[in-house]
Design a protein around this motif. Structure first.
Motif, short mmCIF file in Angstrom:
data_model
loop_
_atom_site.label_atom_id
_atom_site.label_comp_id
_atom_site.label_asym_id
_atom_site.label_seq_id
_atom_site.Cartn_x
_atom_site.Cartn_y
_atom_site.Cartn_z
N HIS A 122 0.82 -1.22 0.00
CA HIS A 122 0.00 0.00 0.00
C HIS A 122 0.85 1.27 0.00
O HIS A 122 0.31 2.37 -0.13
CB HIS A 122 -0.90 0.04 1.24
N ILE A 123 2.16 1.14 0.19
CA ILE A 123 3.03 2.29 0.38
C ILE A 123 3.72 2.64 -0.93
O ILE A 123 4.51 1.84 -1.46
CB ILE A 123 4.08 1.99 1.47
N PRO A 124 3.44 3.82 -1.50
CA PRO A 124 4.09 4.17 -2.78
C PRO A 124 5.62 4.10 -2.70
O PRO A 124 6.27 3.62 -3.62
CB PRO A 124 3.60 5.60 -3.03
N ARG A 125 6.19 4.56 -1.60
CA ARG A 125 7.65 4.51 -1.42
C ARG A 125 8.00 3.26 -0.61
O ARG A 125 8.59 3.33 0.47
CB ARG A 125 8.13 5.78 -0.73
N TRP A 126 7.66 2.11 -1.15
CA TRP A 126 7.82 0.86 -0.40
C TRP A 126 9.28 0.55 -0.09
O TRP A 126 9.59 -0.05 0.95
CB TRP A 126 7.17 -0.30 -1.14
N ARG A 127 10.18 0.97 -0.95
CA ARG A 127 11.60 0.75 -0.68
C ARG A 127 12.04 1.50 0.57
O ARG A 127 12.88 1.01 1.34
CB ARG A 127 12.44 1.17 -1.88
N ASN A 128 11.50 2.69 0.78
CA ASN A 128 11.82 3.45 1.98
C ASN A 128 11.32 2.73 3.23
O ASN A 128 11.96 2.78 4.28
CB ASN A 128 11.20 4.85 1.91
N ALA A 129 10.16 2.08 3.11
CA ALA A 129 9.63 1.33 4.24
C ALA A 129 10.56 0.17 4.61
O ALA A 129 10.81 -0.09 5.80
CB ALA A 129 8.22 0.83 3.94
N GLU A 147 2.90 -10.38 1.99
CA GLU A 147 2.72 -9.30 1.02
C GLU A 147 1.93 -9.75 -0.20
O GLU A 147 1.87 -10.94 -0.53
CB GLU A 147 4.06 -8.73 0.59
N VAL A 148 1.34 -8.78 -0.85
CA VAL A 148 0.58 -8.96 -2.09
C VAL A 148 1.44 -8.41 -3.23
O VAL A 148 1.87 -7.25 -3.18
CB VAL A 148 -0.77 -8.22 -2.03
N THR A 149 1.70 -9.21 -4.23
CA THR A 149 2.63 -8.83 -5.29
C THR A 149 1.91 -8.15 -6.46
O THR A 149 0.68 -8.12 -6.54
CB THR A 149 3.39 -10.04 -5.81
N ALA A 150 2.74 -7.66 -7.39
CA ALA A 150 2.21 -7.01 -8.59
C ALA A 150 1.30 -7.93 -9.39
O ALA A 150 0.34 -7.47 -10.03
CB ALA A 150 3.37 -6.53 -9.46
N ALA A 151 1.57 -9.24 -9.35
CA ALA A 151 0.74 -10.19 -10.10
C ALA A 151 -0.70 -10.15 -9.61
O ALA A 151 -1.65 -10.17 -10.41
CB ALA A 151 1.32 -11.60 -9.95
N ALA A 152 -0.88 -10.11 -8.30
CA ALA A 152 -2.23 -10.05 -7.74
C ALA A 152 -2.88 -8.69 -8.01
O ALA A 152 -4.06 -8.61 -8.39
CB ALA A 152 -2.20 -10.32 -6.25
N THR A 166 -0.39 2.70 -8.23
CA THR A 166 -0.41 2.17 -9.60
C THR A 166 0.98 2.05 -10.22
O THR A 166 1.14 1.44 -11.27
CB THR A 166 -1.28 3.06 -10.49
N GLU A 167 1.99 2.64 -9.58
CA GLU A 167 3.35 2.60 -10.12
C GLU A 167 4.28 1.89 -9.15
O GLU A 167 4.05 1.83 -7.95
CB GLU A 167 3.85 4.03 -10.38
N ASP A 168 5.37 1.35 -9.71
CA ASP A 168 6.44 0.73 -8.93
C ASP A 168 5.92 -0.38 -8.02
O ASP A 168 6.34 -0.51 -6.87
CB ASP A 168 7.19 1.78 -8.11
N ARG A 169 5.02 -1.19 -8.52
CA ARG A 169 4.60 -2.37 -7.78
C ARG A 169 5.71 -3.42 -7.84
O ARG A 169 6.46 -3.49 -8.81
CB ARG A 169 3.31 -2.92 -8.37
N PHE A 170 5.80 -4.24 -6.82
CA PHE A 170 6.90 -5.20 -6.77
C PHE A 170 6.44 -6.63 -7.02
O PHE A 170 5.35 -7.03 -6.62
CB PHE A 170 7.63 -5.13 -5.42
N THR A 171 7.29 -7.38 -7.70
CA THR A 171 7.12 -8.83 -7.79
C THR A 171 7.72 -9.44 -6.51
O THR A 171 8.41 -8.76 -5.74
CB THR A 171 7.85 -9.39 -9.00
N ALA A 172 7.50 -10.73 -6.33
CA ALA A 172 8.12 -11.41 -5.19
C ALA A 172 9.64 -11.29 -5.26
O ALA A 172 10.30 -11.00 -4.26
CB ALA A 172 7.69 -12.86 -5.16
#
Length: 214
Positions: A122-129, A147-152, A166-172
């Protein structure tokens, strides 16, 4: 970002609590329990995960943060009987020092464990988290995550029912690689489910990046 009304209702429902008990069983089998630990939780929601951290993992205390004041209020009601063992704060998982300043939490190496029950996507700056997770964990401390990945998130059902960045979603793979880059070693303590839609695991904070604990 805040959850929409549909997801806010879902996370405080009997089906979600059932799934969360399954997740906790898998997490404890991968990363062990945390008896007597000082713990931080990212995105406590209505507090059911916090309760499991205390009851199942055996944590001594939990500092929990959430962006939504309505969720903080729900969690406070659910966790009232744990007085003295839980601190709840409204704030961001990308700045735990600010969120936990009122009770002197969120410092470097302050926690034995950090928990993420499907919040970081849910966090746009997930890398910062994830950088914050590594910062506040002591060497040898553990990061437990589901976690819920970009595929889901790309599935029509998710797009129709829920709101997510909507941007920078992560895969596993991207999530696991980012953990490694912050000195969080997963090893083989992770699993994916439903075609890679869901990621679950435990990582250990290395003594220094690139080194294992002695």
């Amino acid at each position: 970002m805040l959850m929409n009304r549909m997801e806010s209702r879902l996370i405080d429902s009997p089906p979600r609590r059932l799934v969360q008990r399954f997740e906790v069983a898998r997490l404890s089998s991968l990363g062990g329990r945390t008896p007597g630990a000082r713990v931080a939780e990212l995105g406590c929601g209505p507090g059911y995960g916090t309760k499991l951290i205390l009851d199942v993992f055996g944590a001594a205390t939990v500092d929990a943060v959430d962006l939504d004041p309505a969720m903080i209020a729900k969690a406070a009601g659910r966790l009232a009987r744990y007085q003295g063992r839980v601190n709840l704060a409204e704030g961001s998982a990308t700045d735990l020092a600010a969120a936990f300043a009122a009770f002197d939490g969120g410092q470097d190496g302050h926690y034995d464990a950090v928990f993420d029950f499907a919040v970081i996507h849910h966090i746009p700056r997930w890398r910062n988290a994830l950088a914050e997770v590594a910062r506040v964990l002591q060497p040898g401390g553990r990061f437990f995550f589901t976690e819920v990945t970009a595929a889901a998130l790309a599935r029509p059902s998710y797009q129709k029912l829920f709101d997510h960045p909507t941007e920078d979603r992560f895969t596993a793979g991207e999530f696991l690689a980012e953990l490694a880059g912050h000195g969080l070693d997963v090893g083989d303590m992770w699993r994916t489910y439903i075609g890679g839609d869901y990621l679950l695991g435990a990582a250990t904070r290395l003594t220094t990046r690139g080194e294992t604990d002695a």
